[in-house]
Write an enzyme that holds these catalytic residues in place. Structure first.
Site, mmCIF file in Angstrom:
data_model
loop_
_atom_site.group_PDB
_atom_site.id
_atom_site.type_symbol
_atom_site.label_atom_id
_atom_site.label_comp_id
_atom_site.label_asym_id
_atom_site.label_seq_id
_atom_site.Cartn_x
_atom_site.Cartn_y
_atom_site.Cartn_z
ATOM 1 N N GLN A 141 67.026 23.710 57.238
ATOM 2 C CA GLN A 141 67.508 23.938 55.772
ATOM 3 C C GLN A 141 67.979 22.508 54.859
ATOM 4 O OE1 GLN A 141 72.109 25.266 55.996
ATOM 5 N NE2 GLN A 141 71.890 26.286 54.293
ATOM 6 N N GLY A 142 66.750 22.709 53.935
ATOM 7 C CA GLY A 142 67.264 21.020 53.340
ATOM 8 C C GLY A 142 68.002 21.433 52.003
ATOM 9 N N SER B 4 71.192 20.084 50.883
ATOM 10 C CA SER B 4 71.907 19.270 51.077
ATOM 11 C C SER B 4 71.375 17.413 50.711
ATOM 12 C CB SER B 4 72.527 18.788 51.693
ATOM 13 O OG SER B 4 74.005 19.805 52.261
ATOM 14 N N GLU C 53 74.713 32.662 55.665
ATOM 15 C CA GLU C 53 74.647 31.739 56.703
ATOM 16 C C GLU C 53 76.232 31.918 56.666
ATOM 17 O OE1 GLU C 53 74.088 28.120 54.869
ATOM 18 O OE2 GLU C 53 74.016 26.860 56.039
ATOM 19 N N ASN D 77 85.242 24.750 54.446
ATOM 20 C CA ASN D 77 86.048 25.657 53.789
ATOM 21 C C ASN D 77 86.823 25.433 52.477
ATOM 22 O OD1 ASN D 77 85.374 25.995 56.171
ATOM 23 N ND2 ASN D 77 87.357 26.652 57.554
ATOM 24 N N GLU D 78 87.181 24.338 52.041
ATOM 25 C CA GLU D 78 87.678 24.328 50.493
ATOM 26 C C GLU D 78 87.088 25.403 49.856
ATOM 27 O OE1 GLU D 78 87.493 21.656 52.329
ATOM 28 O OE2 GLU D 78 89.006 20.912 53.388
HETATM 29 C C1 LIG Z 1 77.224 19.943 61.374
HETATM 30 C C2 LIG Z 1 76.522 20.012 60.545
HETATM 31 C C3 LIG Z 1 75.340 20.250 59.475
HETATM 32 C C4 LIG Z 1 74.571 20.704 58.346
HETATM 33 N N1 LIG Z 1 73.423 21.000 58.381
HETATM 34 C C5 LIG Z 1 72.955 20.815 57.108
HETATM 35 C C6 LIG Z 1 71.818 20.872 57.155
HETATM 36 O O1 LIG Z 1 71.112 22.088 58.164
HETATM 37 N N2 LIG Z 1 70.769 21.437 55.651
HETATM 38 C C7 LIG Z 1 71.418 21.091 54.888
HETATM 39 O O2 LIG Z 1 71.157 20.961 53.794
HETATM 40 N N3 LIG Z 1 73.130 21.133 54.873
HETATM 41 C C8 LIG Z 1 74.339 20.154 55.739
HETATM 42 N N4 LIG Z 1 75.074 20.311 56.315
HETATM 43 C C9 LIG Z 1 75.656 19.957 54.941
HETATM 44 C C10 LIG Z 1 76.873 20.260 54.478
HETATM 45 O O3 LIG Z 1 76.565 21.299 53.530
HETATM 46 C C11 LIG Z 1 77.343 19.502 53.763
HETATM 47 O O4 LIG Z 1 78.532 18.014 54.084
HETATM 48 C C12 LIG Z 1 78.572 20.174 52.326
HETATM 49 O O5 LIG Z 1 78.038 21.423 52.019
HETATM 50 C C13 LIG Z 1 79.796 18.983 52.154
HETATM 51 O O6 LIG Z 1 79.090 18.656 51.379
HETATM 52 P P1 LIG Z 1 79.162 16.968 51.005
HETATM 53 O O7 LIG Z 1 79.328 16.454 52.762
HETATM 54 O O8 LIG Z 1 78.303 16.157 50.525
HETATM 55 O O9 LIG Z 1 80.961 16.712 51.125
HETATM 56 P P2 LIG Z 1 81.170 17.092 49.504
HETATM 57 O O10 LIG Z 1 80.970 17.624 49.067
HETATM 58 O O11 LIG Z 1 81.324 15.480 48.728
HETATM 59 O O12 LIG Z 1 83.188 17.205 49.623
HETATM 60 C C14 LIG Z 1 84.447 15.924 50.100
HETATM 61 C C15 LIG Z 1 85.215 16.743 50.166
HETATM 62 O O13 LIG Z 1 85.868 17.491 49.458
HETATM 63 C C16 LIG Z 1 85.848 18.913 48.955
HETATM 64 N N5 LIG Z 1 85.913 19.147 47.374
HETATM 65 C C17 LIG Z 1 84.683 19.041 47.352
HETATM 66 N N6 LIG Z 1 84.394 20.014 46.259
HETATM 67 C C18 LIG Z 1 85.705 20.819 45.985
HETATM 68 C C19 LIG Z 1 86.090 21.584 45.096
HETATM 69 N N7 LIG Z 1 85.570 21.953 43.806
HETATM 70 N N8 LIG Z 1 87.109 22.141 45.466
HETATM 71 C C20 LIG Z 1 88.386 21.628 46.329
HETATM 72 N N9 LIG Z 1 87.163 20.780 47.663
HETATM 73 C C21 LIG Z 1 86.788 20.034 47.206
HETATM 74 C C22 LIG Z 1 85.100 19.211 50.211
HETATM 75 O O14 LIG Z 1 86.039 21.023 50.793
HETATM 76 C C23 LIG Z 1 84.966 18.606 51.786
HETATM 77 O O15 LIG Z 1 86.304 18.285 51.666
HETATM 78 C C24 LIG Z 1 75.432 19.946 57.868
HETATM 79 C C25 LIG Z 1 76.267 19.764 57.787
HETATM 80 C C26 LIG Z 1 77.428 19.418 59.249
HETATM 81 C C27 LIG Z 1 78.809 18.768 59.254
#
Ligand SMILES: Cc1cc2nc3c(=O)[nH]c(=O)nc-3n(C[C@H](O)[C@H](O)[C@H](O)COP(=O)(O)OP(=O)(O)OC[C@H]3O[C@@H](n4cnc5c(N)ncnc54)[C@H](O)[C@@H]3O)c2cc1C
Length: 375
Positions: free
Chosen positions: A125-126, A128, A244, A358-359
């Site tokens: 899945q591409g 992020s 998902e 979860n947020e």
């Molecule tokens: C094990 C694992 C597998 C993954 N696999 C994939 C994959 O295969 N393909 C892919 O595309 N991505 C993948 N991801 C990425 C995942 O989708 C992102 O980590 C996730 O969407 C959070 O984005 P971020 O890491 O940029 O955190 P951020 O978006 O920067 O968030 C940081 C913190 O801020 C909080 N936050 C952000 N915005 C808000 C808001 N509006 N309200 C309240 N809180 C907020 C978040 O909840 C989090 O706690 C994976 C992640 C993990 C950990």
């Protein structure tokens, strides 16, 4: 809601159990997040396909056995009860495939689904990017029109689970940079061998090379690999997230199997102070099963999975941490550091982050299910 199995469902369960008992690989299997382990898992999943158990609920012409949604739930229960691990093909068969069934062209179904079921094509899945996680609409990777009948992709994806070992990627790219944030993106299906695609593995904190960054430098994708229409990527992606967060990636069988192991662990290393914690875990896993049964009843009647998949996501991700945490407390300081419970705990910790944090799920629950005002 009548939950008693029909004779056909009972027979289906017996068939699945018997086949798995005869054919299952040596357990425990190595981690599927290393190159060697991935190959072992893929060979096992090919065996499942050859036995007709890879994608039970799909139509036969695409590699399934025309099973009902209830039978799929039964198969998942038997699969996990046999001690088998999560599938390395899961992002294809459980996330992308339902979206192709819903929004793909007939040509895409015929070309892609059988190869996915037979683990010839392995999908990651591409979505992020370094600057776009929770705020997926912030993606900046682009697709520019090419006169040769397709698109040229440029940009970077990150946190691509098993990206280093997969053959194909489903990703979101911006096709109209001037459009409003949630518009102007398109869902592409990309062969990772395409010139202009570079996959760089990223080690996880448990040491396995399970992640990848994927770079696009003018990679060509034909029009036939656009899923769901140009500039319609957001709607297509939302169809995928329902799978998902909700039913297909986290069948109750998985947590019922974990809680069975937890009860066995309690019997082996009993600690009366943790007795009610174990009981709570058991009840929560049963509650998840019952809630899923309710969803399956609705879906079987033709309903669609909606924002309530966010409720399910918060529940299963917190349940997974709780079950593994209790097991580690049962093992005590000496036993907790190594072994499957610790590995499972480390993975469970990621549950509240992936598939949308979860947020974010709580925001969705507040706004779309409870009707609370947006901030
Ligand atoms: C094990 C694992 C597998 C993954 N696999 C994939 C994959 O295969 N393909 C892919 O595309 N991505 C993948 N991801 C990425 C995942 O989708 C992102 O980590 C996730 O969407 C959070 O984005 P971020 O890491 O940029 O955190 P951020 O978006 O920067 O968030 C940081 C913190 O801020 C909080 N936050 C952000 N915005 C808000 C808001 N509006 N309200 C309240 N809180 C907020 C978040 O909840 C989090 O706690 C994976 C992640 C993990 C950990």
């Amino acid at each position: 809601m009548d939950l008693s199995p029909t004779p056909a469902e009972g027979a289906f369960r017996e068939d699945a159990r018997a086949w798995l008992a005869t054919n299952k690989p040596e357990l425990p299997m190595p981690s599927g997040e290393t190159a060697e382990g991935f190959a072992v898992h893929r060979a096992w999943e090919r065996r499942l396909f050859e036995g007709g158990w890879s994608v039970v609920s799909w139509p036969r012409e695409y590699g399934g056995r025309d099973a009902t949604l209830w039978e799929w739930v039964i198969f998942e229960e038997e699969y996990y009860a046999a001690g088998l691990p999560q599938r390395v093909a899961q992002n294809g068969i459980f996330l992308l495939a339902p979206t192709i069934f819903e929004l793909g062209t007939q040509e895409q179904k015929e070309r892609l689904l059988p190869r996915m079921a037979g683990v010839e094509d392995m999908w990651c899945q591409g979505w992020s990017e370094p600057g776009a996680g929770s705020d997926l609409a912030a993606i900046t990777s682009r697709a520019a029109r090419d006169d040769a009948g397709g698109w040229r992709l440029t940009g970077q994806k990150t946190w691509t689970t098993r990206g280093a070992f997969c053959t194909h990627l489903f990703g979101l790219f911006r096709t109209d940079p001037d459009a409003e944030r949630h518009r102007g993106m398109t869902y592409f299906l990309v062969d990772l061998k395409t010139p202009g695609v570079t996959v760089r593995p990223v080690d996880k904190f448990d040491g396995d090379a399970g992640f990848a960054e994927v770079f696009f430098d003018g990679a060509f994708v034909p029009d036939s690999d656009v899923l769901g229409g140009v500039d319609k990527g957001w709607e297509v992606a939302m169809a995928t997230t329902g799978s998902e967060r909700g039913l297909s990636l986290r069948s109750p069988g998985r947590f019922l199997a974990v809680v069975d192991r937890l009860v066995t662990q309690y019997r082996e290393t009993p600690d009366p102070s943790l007795r009610s914690e174990v009981a709570d875990g058991w009840m929560a896993a049963q509650a998840y099963k019952l809630a899923t049964d309710m969803t399956v009843t609705r879906l079987a009647a033709g309903d669609k999975l909606g924002a309530e998949s966010s409720l399910s996501k918060v529940f299963w991700s917190e349940l997974d941490i709780a079950l593994h945490g209790t097991a580690l407390r049962l093992l005590g300081d000496d036993g907790a550091l190594e072994g499957p419970w610790m590995k499972g705990f480390q993975f469970a910790l990621a549950g509240p982050i992936y598939a949308g944090t979860n947020e974010i799920q709580r925001n969705i629950i507040a706004e779309r299910l409870l009707g609370l005002p947006r901030k």
